[in-house]
Design a protein around this motif. Structure first.
Motif, PDB file in Angstrom:
ATOM      1  N   LEU A  61       0.821  -1.203   0.000  1.00  0.00           N
ATOM      2  CA  LEU A  61       0.000   0.000   0.000  1.00  0.00           C
ATOM      3  C   LEU A  61       0.861   1.261   0.000  1.00  0.00           C
ATOM      4  CD1 LEU A  61      -3.048   0.746   0.100  1.00  0.00           C
ATOM      5  CD2 LEU A  61      -2.828   0.867   2.579  1.00  0.00           C
ATOM      6  N   LEU A  62       2.050   1.176   0.586  1.00  0.00           N
ATOM      7  CA  LEU A  62       2.939   2.337   0.692  1.00  0.00           C
ATOM      8  C   LEU A  62       4.077   2.289  -0.320  1.00  0.00           C
ATOM      9  CD1 LEU A  62       3.145   2.556   4.577  1.00  0.00           C
ATOM     10  CD2 LEU A  62       1.621   3.797   3.040  1.00  0.00           C
ATOM     11  N   ASP A  63       4.005   1.353  -1.270  1.00  0.00           N
ATOM     12  CA  ASP A  63       5.069   1.170  -2.259  1.00  0.00           C
ATOM     13  C   ASP A  63       6.420   1.037  -1.569  1.00  0.00           C
ATOM     14  OD1 ASP A  63       6.313   0.873  -4.722  1.00  0.00           O
ATOM     15  OD2 ASP A  63       6.491   3.034  -5.082  1.00  0.00           O
ATOM     16  N   ALA A  64       6.465   0.162  -0.581  1.00  0.00           N
ATOM     17  CA  ALA A  64       7.689  -0.043   0.195  1.00  0.00           C
ATOM     18  C   ALA A  64       8.063  -1.525   0.222  1.00  0.00           C
ATOM     19  CB  ALA A  64       7.501   0.489   1.615  1.00  0.00           C
ATOM     20  N   CYS A  65       7.857  -2.199  -0.898  1.00  0.00           N
ATOM     21  CA  CYS A  65       8.127  -3.638  -0.936  1.00  0.00           C
ATOM     22  C   CYS A  65       9.615  -3.942  -0.767  1.00  0.00           C
ATOM     23  CB  CYS A  65       7.625  -4.223  -2.252  1.00  0.00           C
ATOM     24  SG  CYS A  65       5.823  -4.121  -2.421  1.00  0.00           S
ATOM     25  N   GLU A  66      10.472  -3.030  -1.262  1.00  0.00           N
ATOM     26  CA  GLU A  66      11.908  -3.256  -1.103  1.00  0.00           C
ATOM     27  C   GLU A  66      12.279  -3.291   0.372  1.00  0.00           C
ATOM     28  OE1 GLU A  66      10.568  -0.960  -2.994  1.00  0.00           O
ATOM     29  OE2 GLU A  66      11.461  -0.943  -5.009  1.00  0.00           O
ATOM     30  N   MET A  79      15.965   1.629   0.239  1.00  0.00           N
ATOM     31  CA  MET A  79      15.101   2.707  -0.198  1.00  0.00           C
ATOM     32  C   MET A  79      15.109   3.854   0.801  1.00  0.00           C
ATOM     33  SD  MET A  79      11.297   1.133   0.444  1.00  0.00           S
ATOM     34  CE  MET A  79      10.557   2.585  -0.308  1.00  0.00           C
ATOM     35  N   PRO A  80      14.858   5.092   0.306  1.00  0.00           N
ATOM     36  CA  PRO A  80      14.824   6.255   1.194  1.00  0.00           C
ATOM     37  C   PRO A  80      13.562   6.273   2.039  1.00  0.00           C
ATOM     38  CG  PRO A  80      14.256   6.893  -1.055  1.00  0.00           C
ATOM     39  CD  PRO A  80      14.682   5.446  -1.107  1.00  0.00           C
ATOM     40  N   THR A  81      13.506   7.191   2.992  1.00  0.00           N
ATOM     41  CA  THR A  81      12.344   7.317   3.866  1.00  0.00           C
ATOM     42  C   THR A  81      11.171   7.933   3.116  1.00  0.00           C
ATOM     43  OG1 THR A  81      12.939   9.531   4.609  1.00  0.00           O
ATOM     44  CG2 THR A  81      13.879   7.663   5.838  1.00  0.00           C
ATOM     45  N   ILE A  82      10.008   7.896   3.743  1.00  0.00           N
ATOM     46  CA  ILE A  82       8.813   8.479   3.133  1.00  0.00           C
ATOM     47  C   ILE A  82       8.990   9.971   2.884  1.00  0.00           C
ATOM     48  CG2 ILE A  82       7.605   8.996   5.317  1.00  0.00           C
ATOM     49  CD1 ILE A  82       5.914   7.326   2.331  1.00  0.00           C
ATOM     50  N   SER A  83       9.656  10.670   3.771  1.00  0.00           N
ATOM     51  CA  SER A  83       9.897  12.094   3.603  1.00  0.00           C
ATOM     52  C   SER A  83      10.823  12.370   2.427  1.00  0.00           C
ATOM     53  CB  SER A  83      10.487  12.681   4.893  1.00  0.00           C
ATOM     54  OG  SER A  83      10.785  14.052   4.741  1.00  0.00           O
ATOM     55  N   GLN A  84      11.843  11.538   2.264  1.00  0.00           N
ATOM     56  CA  GLN A  84      12.773  11.705   1.152  1.00  0.00           C
ATOM     57  C   GLN A  84      12.122  11.378  -0.182  1.00  0.00           C
ATOM     58  OE1 GLN A  84      15.705   8.997   2.724  1.00  0.00           O
ATOM     59  NE2 GLN A  84      17.015  10.651   3.490  1.00  0.00           N
ATOM     60  N   ARG A  85      11.227  10.433  -0.174  1.00  0.00           N
ATOM     61  CA  ARG A  85      10.571  10.019  -1.420  1.00  0.00           C
ATOM     62  C   ARG A  85       9.520  11.015  -1.877  1.00  0.00           C
ATOM     63  NH1 ARG A  85       7.894   4.676  -0.089  1.00  0.00           N
ATOM     64  NH2 ARG A  85       7.366   4.688  -2.304  1.00  0.00           N
ATOM     65  N   PHE A  86       8.862  11.682  -0.931  1.00  0.00           N
ATOM     66  CA  PHE A  86       7.727  12.535  -1.275  1.00  0.00           C
ATOM     67  C   PHE A  86       7.911  13.960  -0.764  1.00  0.00           C
ATOM     68  CE2 PHE A  86       5.894   8.217  -1.281  1.00  0.00           C
ATOM     69  CZ  PHE A  86       5.423   8.183  -2.591  1.00  0.00           C
ATOM     70  N   MET A  87       8.982  14.604  -1.194  1.00  0.00           N
ATOM     71  CA  MET A  87       9.165  16.047  -1.065  1.00  0.00           C
ATOM     72  C   MET A  87       8.925  16.561   0.348  1.00  0.00           C
ATOM     73  SD  MET A  87       7.252  16.883  -4.707  1.00  0.00           S
ATOM     74  CE  MET A  87       7.342  18.653  -4.556  1.00  0.00           C
ATOM     75  N   GLY A  88       9.525  15.867   1.331  1.00  0.00           N
ATOM     76  CA  GLY A  88       9.427  16.330   2.705  1.00  0.00           C
ATOM     77  C   GLY A  88       8.123  16.016   3.400  1.00  0.00           C
ATOM     78  N   MET A  89       7.342  15.095   2.877  1.00  0.00           N
ATOM     79  CA  MET A  89       6.051  14.749   3.491  1.00  0.00           C
ATOM     80  C   MET A  89       6.229  14.319   4.954  1.00  0.00           C
ATOM     81  SD  MET A  89       3.413  11.658   2.553  1.00  0.00           S
ATOM     82  CE  MET A  89       2.950  12.282   0.939  1.00  0.00           C
ATOM     83  N   LYS A  90       5.401  14.884   5.814  1.00  0.00           N
ATOM     84  CA  LYS A  90       5.361  14.485   7.226  1.00  0.00           C
ATOM     85  C   LYS A  90       4.230  13.476   7.386  1.00  0.00           C
ATOM     86  CE  LYS A  90       4.759  18.788   8.092  1.00  0.00           C
ATOM     87  NZ  LYS A  90       4.469  20.087   8.760  1.00  0.00           N
ATOM     88  N   PHE A 296      -0.989   3.634  -4.983  1.00  0.00           N
ATOM     89  CA  PHE A 296      -1.885   4.396  -4.119  1.00  0.00           C
ATOM     90  C   PHE A 296      -1.174   5.580  -3.469  1.00  0.00           C
ATOM     91  CE2 PHE A 296      -3.029   4.966   0.403  1.00  0.00           C
ATOM     92  CZ  PHE A 296      -4.275   5.541   0.259  1.00  0.00           C
ATOM     93  N   MET A 297      -0.031   5.331  -2.866  1.00  0.00           N
ATOM     94  CA  MET A 297       0.683   6.382  -2.138  1.00  0.00           C
ATOM     95  C   MET A 297       1.059   7.531  -3.065  1.00  0.00           C
ATOM     96  SD  MET A 297       1.645   6.876   1.004  1.00  0.00           S
ATOM     97  CE  MET A 297       2.333   8.401   1.646  1.00  0.00           C
TER      98      MET A 297
END
Length: 312
Positions: A61-66, A79-90, A296-297
Motif C-alpha cells: 500500500l505504501l510502495d515499500a516492498c523493497e 530505499m529512502p524514507t517516506i519524507s525523502q521520497r515525497f518532497m518532505g512529506m510528514k 496508491f501512495m
C-alpha cells in the motif's frame, strides 16, 4: 485540483472488507459520494503467516516492498524514507500492531498508537469516536472547524483490524472493528461538511482489504467474465494497466480479492455511480477501475503537492 495542498487521512480496515454489511450506513454513504475502485495486490508467498501478510500488504500500500524484503536489517538499505521520497512529506501511522510499528518506523513514519489519541490503555473503544476523530484531524492541522496553516502531519494512516485491538480475543471482534470504522467515517464526514474549510482541504481514503480470504477469491475476481466481454471485440482488448509497470508486464498479479478503496474530497474527487461499499457495486459502477496497490501512495501524494504529477 485544489488551490492549496490537501492533507490526507487514510482509514485502513485490514482484513475487514467481507464484514461490511448494510448496517454500516456511513461507509456506504461515503462510497455514494466518492470515487471508488480496486487496488490490486501480488499473490501471497507460500506458507505466509498472518503477521507476514499484515506487513507485506501494508508495504504494498505504501510502495515499500523493497523495505519489506529487507526486513532482516534494522534500517532499510534499499530505499529512502517516506519524507525523502515525497518532497518532505510528514507522515504518521496509527496502529497497535507491533509488526507495523516496527515496519512503519523503518520506512520513516512517525508511529503512534491509539492510546496516544485517547489517553487510555490503547483499545479502540475506550473513549468516544468523536474524540478520536477530533484528535486525528488535529494531527492534520484541522481544529474547531478551521485549518491551521502549519500542521504536525500531511498524511495520517489509521490501521484497524488484523490484531489491532489489544487485551481482547479475535473472532467476533472483527465485527466490532468494522463498526468502529463505520463510526469513524461518519465522524470525519460530519466534520468535513461540503463547503466547509476542512472539507475543501481534507482528502479522505477508506481502504478495506480481505486479508486471509480463503475460498472467497473464486467469487471476487476483477477480471472481466466472458458474459461481460463482447466476443467480436475480445481480441482487441489491450492489456489492463494494473498488470503493467512501465512498459513491462507485472509478473505477479493477483486477479481476485483486491483492496476496495473509496476516496473523497469536496470539489476535488469525482463521484461515480457506486451506491454501496461492495465488491459487486465497485466492479459494475466504480469510476477508478483497478490500479496496483503500490501506486496508491503516489496518487495521494499528488493531492498533497508532494509528488510532481498524478500517478508519478
Amino acid at each position: 485540483m485544489a488551490d492549496k495542498p490537501s492533507r490526507a487521512l487514510v482509514l485502513y480496515g485490514d482484513g475487514l472488507a467481507q464484514f461490511v454489511d448494510p448496517s454500516h450506513t456511513h461507509i456506504h454513504s461515503l462510497a455514494s459520494k466518492a470515487a471508488c475502485g480496486f487496488l490490486s495486490l501480488p499473490n501471497a508467498p507460500p506458507s505466509e503467516s498472518e503477521d507476514e501478510r499484515i506487513v507485506r500488504e501494508f508495504a504494498n500500500l505504501l510502495d515499500a516492498c523493497e523495505a519489506y524484503q529487507d526486513m532482516s536489517f534494522e534500517k532499510s538499505t534499499l530505499m529512502p524514507t517516506i519524507s525523502q521520497r515525497f518532497m518532505g512529506m510528514k507522515a504518521a501511522v496509527v496502529t497497535n500492531s507491533p509488526y507495523l510499528k516496527s515496519f512503519g518506523s523503518k520506512i520513516g513514519f512517525n508511529v503512534l498508537q491509539f492510546s496516544d489519541l485517547n489517553g487510555n490503555d490503547g483499545s479502540l473503544f475506550g473513549t468516544s469516536v468523536d474524540l478520536v476523530t477530533s484528535e486525528l484531524l488535529k494531527l492534520l492541522g484541522f481544529q474547531e472547524g478551521q485549518t491551521i496553516e502549519t500542521s504536525q502531519f500531511d498524511f495520517v494512516l489509521v490501521h484497524i483490524g488484523a490484531g489491532e485491538r489489544v487485551n481482547s480475543e479475535r473472532g467476533s471482534d472483527v465485527i466490532s472493528d468494522t463498526e468502529y470504522i463505520n463510526a469513524l467515517v461518519g465522524g470525519v464526514m460530519n466534520t468535513a461538511q461540503p463547503g466547509s474549510e476542512i472539507g475543501s482541504r481534507l482528502h479522505l481514503s477508506l481502504v478495506m482489504s480481505y486479508g486471509n480470504y480463503g475460498e472467497m477469491g473464486t467469487n471476487l475476481s476483477i477480471l472481466a467474465s466472458k458474459d461481460e466481454m463482447n466476443s467480436d471485440l475480445s481480441m482487441l482488448l489491450p492489456r489492463q494497466s494494473y498488470t503493467m509497470k512501465g512498459e513491462k508486464p507485472r509478473t505477479d498479479v493477483r486477479h481476485h480479492c483486491p483492496m476496495l478503496i473509496a476516496q473523497w474530497q469536496y470539489a476535488v474527487t469525482r463521484m461515480d455511480m457506486a451506491e454501496t461499499f461492495s465488491f459487486k457495486d465497485f466492479k459494475k459502477h466504480g469510476g477508478n477501475g483497478v490500479i496496483p496497490a503500490d501506486r496508491f501512495m503516489h496518487e495521494v501524494a499528488f493531492k498533497l503537492w508532494k509528488a510532481p504529477k498524478y500517478g508519478a
